[in-house]
Design an enzyme around this catalytic site. Structure first.
Site, PDB file in Angstrom:
ATOM      1  N   TYR A 137     -70.011 -72.352  29.865  1.00  0.00           N
ATOM      2  CA  TYR A 137     -71.014 -71.464  30.486  1.00  0.00           C
ATOM      3  C   TYR A 137     -71.120 -71.745  31.993  1.00  0.00           C
ATOM      4  O   TYR A 137     -71.124 -70.824  32.814  1.00  0.00           O
ATOM      5  CB  TYR A 137     -72.362 -71.699  29.791  1.00  0.00           C
ATOM      6  CG  TYR A 137     -73.481 -70.803  30.246  1.00  0.00           C
ATOM      7  CD1 TYR A 137     -73.554 -69.479  29.837  1.00  0.00           C
ATOM      8  CD2 TYR A 137     -74.494 -71.288  31.085  1.00  0.00           C
ATOM      9  CE1 TYR A 137     -74.611 -68.663  30.248  1.00  0.00           C
ATOM     10  CE2 TYR A 137     -75.542 -70.482  31.490  1.00  0.00           C
ATOM     11  CZ  TYR A 137     -75.604 -69.171  31.068  1.00  0.00           C
ATOM     12  OH  TYR A 137     -76.645 -68.366  31.477  1.00  0.00           O
ATOM     13  N   LYS A 142     -70.308 -69.169  35.065  1.00  0.00           N
ATOM     14  CA  LYS A 142     -71.326 -68.765  36.037  1.00  0.00           C
ATOM     15  C   LYS A 142     -70.956 -69.201  37.463  1.00  0.00           C
ATOM     16  O   LYS A 142     -71.290 -68.516  38.432  1.00  0.00           O
ATOM     17  CB  LYS A 142     -72.694 -69.314  35.623  1.00  0.00           C
ATOM     18  CG  LYS A 142     -73.223 -68.705  34.319  1.00  0.00           C
ATOM     19  CD  LYS A 142     -73.401 -67.197  34.448  1.00  0.00           C
ATOM     20  CE  LYS A 142     -74.103 -66.566  33.271  1.00  0.00           C
ATOM     21  NZ  LYS A 142     -74.268 -65.106  33.421  1.00  0.00           N
TER      22      LYS A 142
HETATM   23  P1  NAP Z   1     -79.730 -62.152  25.772  1.00  0.00           P
HETATM   24  O1  NAP Z   1     -81.194 -61.969  25.470  1.00  0.00           O
HETATM   25  O2  NAP Z   1     -78.898 -62.918  24.819  1.00  0.00           O
HETATM   26  O3  NAP Z   1     -79.102 -60.685  25.974  1.00  0.00           O
HETATM   27  C1  NAP Z   1     -77.726 -60.525  26.199  1.00  0.00           C
HETATM   28  C2  NAP Z   1     -77.398 -59.054  26.335  1.00  0.00           C
HETATM   29  O4  NAP Z   1     -75.988 -58.940  26.541  1.00  0.00           O
HETATM   30  C3  NAP Z   1     -77.739 -58.234  25.109  1.00  0.00           C
HETATM   31  O5  NAP Z   1     -78.157 -56.955  25.525  1.00  0.00           O
HETATM   32  C4  NAP Z   1     -76.385 -58.128  24.386  1.00  0.00           C
HETATM   33  O6  NAP Z   1     -76.240 -56.954  23.612  1.00  0.00           O
HETATM   34  C5  NAP Z   1     -75.440 -58.052  25.566  1.00  0.00           C
HETATM   35  N1  NAP Z   1     -74.073 -58.462  25.275  1.00  0.00           N
HETATM   36  C6  NAP Z   1     -73.634 -59.657  24.808  1.00  0.00           C
HETATM   37  N2  NAP Z   1     -72.276 -59.647  24.722  1.00  0.00           N
HETATM   38  C7  NAP Z   1     -71.875 -58.421  25.152  1.00  0.00           C
HETATM   39  C8  NAP Z   1     -70.612 -57.797  25.324  1.00  0.00           C
HETATM   40  N3  NAP Z   1     -69.458 -58.412  25.036  1.00  0.00           N
HETATM   41  N4  NAP Z   1     -70.578 -56.516  25.789  1.00  0.00           N
HETATM   42  C9  NAP Z   1     -71.720 -55.854  26.094  1.00  0.00           C
HETATM   43  N5  NAP Z   1     -72.950 -56.396  25.959  1.00  0.00           N
HETATM   44  C10 NAP Z   1     -73.018 -57.663  25.490  1.00  0.00           C
HETATM   45  O7  NAP Z   1     -79.513 -62.834  27.208  1.00  0.00           O
HETATM   46  P2  NAP Z   1     -80.553 -63.112  28.400  1.00  0.00           P
HETATM   47  O8  NAP Z   1     -81.208 -64.409  28.145  1.00  0.00           O
HETATM   48  O9  NAP Z   1     -81.365 -61.910  28.656  1.00  0.00           O
HETATM   49  O10 NAP Z   1     -79.524 -63.330  29.624  1.00  0.00           O
HETATM   50  C11 NAP Z   1     -79.091 -62.267  30.472  1.00  0.00           C
HETATM   51  C12 NAP Z   1     -78.253 -62.848  31.595  1.00  0.00           C
HETATM   52  O11 NAP Z   1     -79.019 -63.817  32.320  1.00  0.00           O
HETATM   53  C13 NAP Z   1     -77.013 -63.578  31.108  1.00  0.00           C
HETATM   54  O12 NAP Z   1     -75.948 -63.376  32.006  1.00  0.00           O
HETATM   55  C14 NAP Z   1     -77.447 -65.029  31.109  1.00  0.00           C
HETATM   56  O13 NAP Z   1     -76.351 -65.896  31.229  1.00  0.00           O
HETATM   57  C15 NAP Z   1     -78.331 -65.058  32.346  1.00  0.00           C
HETATM   58  N6  NAP Z   1     -79.304 -66.141  32.358  1.00  0.00           N
HETATM   59  C16 NAP Z   1     -80.294 -66.245  31.416  1.00  0.00           C
HETATM   60  C17 NAP Z   1     -81.212 -67.289  31.485  1.00  0.00           C
HETATM   61  C18 NAP Z   1     -82.346 -67.437  30.483  1.00  0.00           C
HETATM   62  O14 NAP Z   1     -83.112 -68.428  30.586  1.00  0.00           O
HETATM   63  N7  NAP Z   1     -82.534 -66.514  29.561  1.00  0.00           N
HETATM   64  C19 NAP Z   1     -81.109 -68.242  32.507  1.00  0.00           C
HETATM   65  C20 NAP Z   1     -80.082 -68.109  33.456  1.00  0.00           C
HETATM   66  C21 NAP Z   1     -79.199 -67.049  33.370  1.00  0.00           C
HETATM   67  P3  NAP Z   1     -76.613 -56.905  22.023  1.00  0.00           P
HETATM   68  O15 NAP Z   1     -78.136 -56.970  21.957  1.00  0.00           O
HETATM   69  O16 NAP Z   1     -76.089 -55.602  21.566  1.00  0.00           O
HETATM   70  O17 NAP Z   1     -75.963 -58.094  21.378  1.00  0.00           O
END
Ligand code: NAP
Length: 248
Positions: free
Chosen positions: A156, A160
């Site tokens: 990861y 990133k």
């Molecule tokens: P999440 O709740 O797991 O949501 C991920 C989204 O990506 C969902 O809409 C999922 O669709 C979609 N997805 C996954 N694989 C895919 C693919 N191959 N093609 C198209 N869509 C796909 O994630 P999140 O926590 O909101 O994170 C969003 C972003 O922020 C990510 O890049 C993550 O690395 C980054 N981030 C998050 C955090 C945190 O604390 N949450 C911190 C730092 C960075 P489905 O629902 O259809 O599966």
């Protein structure tokens, strides 16, 4: 004041979590919005209806961000549906955590392809359109883990960190055509996914953050709105943390 009136945005991976917060914010500020998902069809349809209440055009697309061909097809379809694209938000991200000793090649590749190659796929597909119109804002969602590293997340963190290098390179390549490319690095953001974590663990993490709380999807979405809008027309090649001071 609506900041994105008349603009079209495409956001990848927006059926839940941070992506959902972003599309709400962009639609609320007047943008027409296309967004993608991979498996959550019901959530995507429900979200489309929620977003339509802001009054703009909204479309949901099932599209695998890790596939180069699918990204090409997606951008072509969005252009047919909306006529243009002004804003691209690469938000898709997955985790397959594990110490290196136990990390499979499959889990390494899956994270790199979904988190990093996806950004190449959509940016490459949209490049010609942005070059022709001599404008466009690309916003890539990276993570503080891509800056700092994290034990158990080498795949990861590498993906990133790769997004950050890609962002800066594209900013250099396309800046002369008024195309901007920036990265947003969230810290610990409270989403449906983190809701399932142990309360004690969440408290421990929050205690380690200078602002003593996790971030919200709105905290991230507010920065994306700024970078998508004309308020940031002289900002490119930047990585901006939304982390309550975590990396300070
Ligand atoms: P999440 O709740 O797991 O949501 C991920 C989204 O990506 C969902 O809409 C999922 O669709 C979609 N997805 C996954 N694989 C895919 C693919 N191959 N093609 C198209 N869509 C796909 O994630 P999140 O926590 O909101 O994170 C969003 C972003 O922020 C990510 O890049 C993550 O690395 C980054 N981030 C998050 C955090 C945190 O604390 N949450 C911190 C730092 C960075 P489905 O629902 O259809 O599966």
């Amino acid at each position: 004041m609506k900041l994105l009136e008349g603009k079209v945005a495409i956001v990848t991976g927006a059926s839940r979590g941070i992506g959902k917060g972003i599309v709400h914010k962009l639609a609320e500020h007047g943008a027409d919005v296309g967004f993608t998902y991979i498996s959550s069809e019901d959530k995507a349809n429900a979200l489309r209806k929620e977003l339509e209440t802001y009054g703009g055009k909204v479309k949901a697309y099932k599209s695998d961000a890790s596939s180069h061909d699918a990204a090409d097809e997606l951008i072509t379809t969005v252009l047919e549906d909306f006529g243009t694209i002004d804003i691209l938000v690469n938000n898709v991200g997955i985790t397959r955590d594990g110490l290196l000793m136990r990390m499979s090649e499959e889990n390494f590749d899956a994270v790199i392809e979904t988190n990093l190659k996806s950004v190449f796929n959509t940016t490459k597909a949209i490049q010609k359109t942005f070059l022709k119109q001599r404008s466009g804002s690309i916003i890539n969602i990276t993570s503080v883990v891509g800056i700092k590293g994290n034990a158990g997340q080498s795949n990861y963190a590498a993906s990133k960190a790769g997004v950050i290098g890609f962002t800066k390179s594209i900013a250099l390549e396309l800046g002369s055509r008024s195309i901007r490319c920036n990265a947003v690095a969230p810290g610990f953001i409270f989403t449906e996914m983190t809701e399932e974590l142990d309360e004690k663990l969440i408290k421990e993490w929050n205690d380690g953050i200078p602002m003593k709380r996790s971030g919200t999807t709105e905290d991230v979405a507010n920065l994306v709105l700024f970078l998508a809008s004309d308020l940031s027309t002289y900002i490119t090649g930047q990585v901006i943390n939304v982390d309550g001071g975590m990396l300070t």
